[in-house]
Scaffold this active site. Structure first.
Site, PDB file in Angstrom:
ATOM      1  CG  ASP A 156      30.898 -52.555 -44.070  1.00 14.33           C
ATOM      2  OD1 ASP A 156      29.690 -52.297 -44.246  1.00 14.33           O
ATOM      3  OD2 ASP A 156      31.303 -53.561 -43.447  1.00 14.33           O
ATOM      4  CG  ASN A 189      25.112 -54.611 -50.601  1.00 17.53           C
ATOM      5  OD1 ASN A 189      26.002 -53.881 -51.027  1.00 17.53           O
ATOM      6  ND2 ASN A 189      25.241 -55.257 -49.446  1.00 17.53           N
TER       7      ASN A 189
HETATM    8  C1  IPE Z   1      30.317 -54.845 -48.548  1.00 12.78           C
HETATM    9  O1  IPE Z   1      29.667 -54.504 -47.368  1.00 12.78           O
HETATM   10  C2  IPE Z   1      29.646 -54.175 -49.712  1.00 12.78           C
HETATM   11  C3  IPE Z   1      29.788 -52.719 -49.794  1.00 12.78           C
HETATM   12  C4  IPE Z   1      30.468 -51.976 -48.973  1.00 12.78           C
HETATM   13  C5  IPE Z   1      29.112 -52.109 -50.894  1.00 12.78           C
HETATM   14  P1  IPE Z   1      28.525 -55.417 -46.740  1.00 12.78           P
HETATM   15  O2  IPE Z   1      28.063 -54.716 -45.511  1.00 12.78           O
HETATM   16  O3  IPE Z   1      27.504 -55.732 -47.753  1.00 12.78           O
HETATM   17  O4  IPE Z   1      29.311 -56.760 -46.394  1.00 12.78           O
HETATM   18  P2  IPE Z   1      29.021 -57.912 -45.323  1.00 12.78           P
HETATM   19  O5  IPE Z   1      27.595 -58.343 -45.533  1.00 12.78           O
HETATM   20  O6  IPE Z   1      29.231 -57.328 -43.970  1.00 12.78           O
HETATM   21  O7  IPE Z   1      30.012 -58.972 -45.634  1.00 12.78           O
HETATM   22  C1  IPE Z   2      27.957 -49.860 -46.388  1.00 15.32           C
HETATM   23  O1  IPE Z   2      27.376 -49.714 -45.150  1.00 15.32           O
HETATM   24  C2  IPE Z   2      27.032 -49.452 -47.522  1.00 15.32           C
HETATM   25  C3  IPE Z   2      26.553 -50.560 -48.343  1.00 15.32           C
HETATM   26  C4  IPE Z   2      26.843 -51.823 -48.172  1.00 15.32           C
HETATM   27  C5  IPE Z   2      25.690 -50.215 -49.442  1.00 15.32           C
HETATM   28  P1  IPE Z   2      26.414 -50.800 -44.534  1.00 15.32           P
HETATM   29  O2  IPE Z   2      25.016 -50.480 -44.948  1.00 15.32           O
HETATM   30  O3  IPE Z   2      26.853 -52.172 -44.861  1.00 15.32           O
HETATM   31  O4  IPE Z   2      26.582 -50.517 -42.999  1.00 15.32           O
HETATM   32  P2  IPE Z   2      26.674 -51.577 -41.812  1.00 15.32           P
HETATM   33  O5  IPE Z   2      27.741 -52.557 -42.183  1.00 15.32           O
HETATM   34  O6  IPE Z   2      25.328 -52.222 -41.726  1.00 15.32           O
HETATM   35  O7  IPE Z   2      27.014 -50.776 -40.616  1.00 15.32           O
HETATM   36 MG    MG Z   3      28.039 -53.531 -43.966  1.00 17.20          MG
END
Ligand code: IPE
Ligand code: IPE
Ligand code: MG
Length: 241
Positions: free
Chosen positions: A15, A63
């Site tokens: 993340d 997502n």
């Molecule tokens: C969790 O991250 C999913 C992945 C890393 C693929 P998210 O960014 O989607 O989670 P939330 O929305 O902060 O809980």
């Molecule tokens: C993790 O990074 C990747 C996926 C969830 C696919 P994020 O896209 O959630 O990055 P932040 O949390 O918005 O910084």
């Molecule tokens: Mg995220």
């Protein structure tokens, strides 16, 4: 380092790509691209340490709530990763598995997943389980459906349902998670492998995924090695009575 205390199965919730990019004035896509680059180096390092099973959270069922453009970019980037990395997985002898639903994914994404899984199926030096279009609750629902069908077909009876049977009906037949790392500083698991992580140790470094490098991973492992896992029993170390 004491190899006995190495985790067998490590989970990584990757993340913070978006925030990494935002901090630098880049688009979220650049953050995802840098995340993918980091993942390649990190996996190499992890398997070199003799850790055999890695599960990564690459795309959750939730997502899909994101902007269509970001979702499409992530799909394209994933195809590129699955295709480009085949040679590395062959060289390193890593078997790749995918956990998650495939029914609502783009055809070209499913094709790249199938190819990577098929081509690496006989590799045996390590396993990479990629959670893609994955949801932990959905995985449990899918296991319940499989079990109900077996009961209906008289393959098993209700009395056969126990923890082992449920585990066997999850997406993969892997040992439970020992250690789960979530980068970015968020203190939640966001539906990642909730059945498999019931007794995992958690670690939440305040580091965005593109910056979570080999050195940070080693710090994480050192932390894991300090933990006293009791599994509900009594402590056997670091205690005076
Ligand atoms: C969790 O991250 C999913 C992945 C890393 C693929 P998210 O960014 O989607 O989670 P939330 O929305 O902060 O809980
Ligand atoms: C993790 O990074 C990747 C996926 C969830 C696919 P994020 O896209 O959630 O990055 P932040 O949390 O918005 O910084
Ligand atoms: Mg995220």
């Amino acid at each position: 380092m004491n190899d006995n205390k190495l985790p067998i199965h490590v989970g990584i919730i990757m993340d913070g790509n978006g925030r990494w990019a935002k901090k630098r004035g880049f688009s979220r896509s650049i953050g995802h691209k840098m995340g993918a680059q980091n993942l390649k180096k990190l996996l190499k390092h992890i398997y070199k340490k003799n850790i055999k099973i890695v599960s990564i959270y690459a795309f959750s069922t939730e997502n899909f709530k994101r902007d269509k453009k970001e979702v499409e970019y992530l799909m394209d980037l994933s195809i590129k990763f699955f295709t480009d990395e085949l040679k590395t997985f062959m060289k390193e002898n890593i078997k790749v598995l995918f956990s998650g639903r495939r029914d609502n994914l783009r055809f070209d994404v499913v094709q790249a997943m199938n190819e990577l899984e098929e081509n690496t199926k006989n590799n045996n030096n390590g396993i990479l389980n990629i959670c893609f279009n994955y949801g932990g609750r959905l995985e449990i629902i899918d296991a319940i459906k499989k079990i109900v069908m077996k009961v209906n077909d008289n393959d098993i009876t209700i009395d056969d349902i126990n923890e082992n049977l449920v585990s066997e009906n999850m997406y993969q037949d892997l040992p439970p998670l020992d250690f789960v790392i979530r980068t970015s500083g968020e203190l939640r698991i966001s539906n990642f492998m909730i059945w498999e992580s019931s007794y995992a140790e958690y670690y939440f470094p305040n580091i965005l995924f593109p910056d979570f490098n080999a050195k940070e991973f080693d710090i994480a492992i050192e932390e894991f090695q300090k933990r006293n896992r009791r599994f509900g029993g009594i402590t056997n170390e670091n205690e005076s009575n």
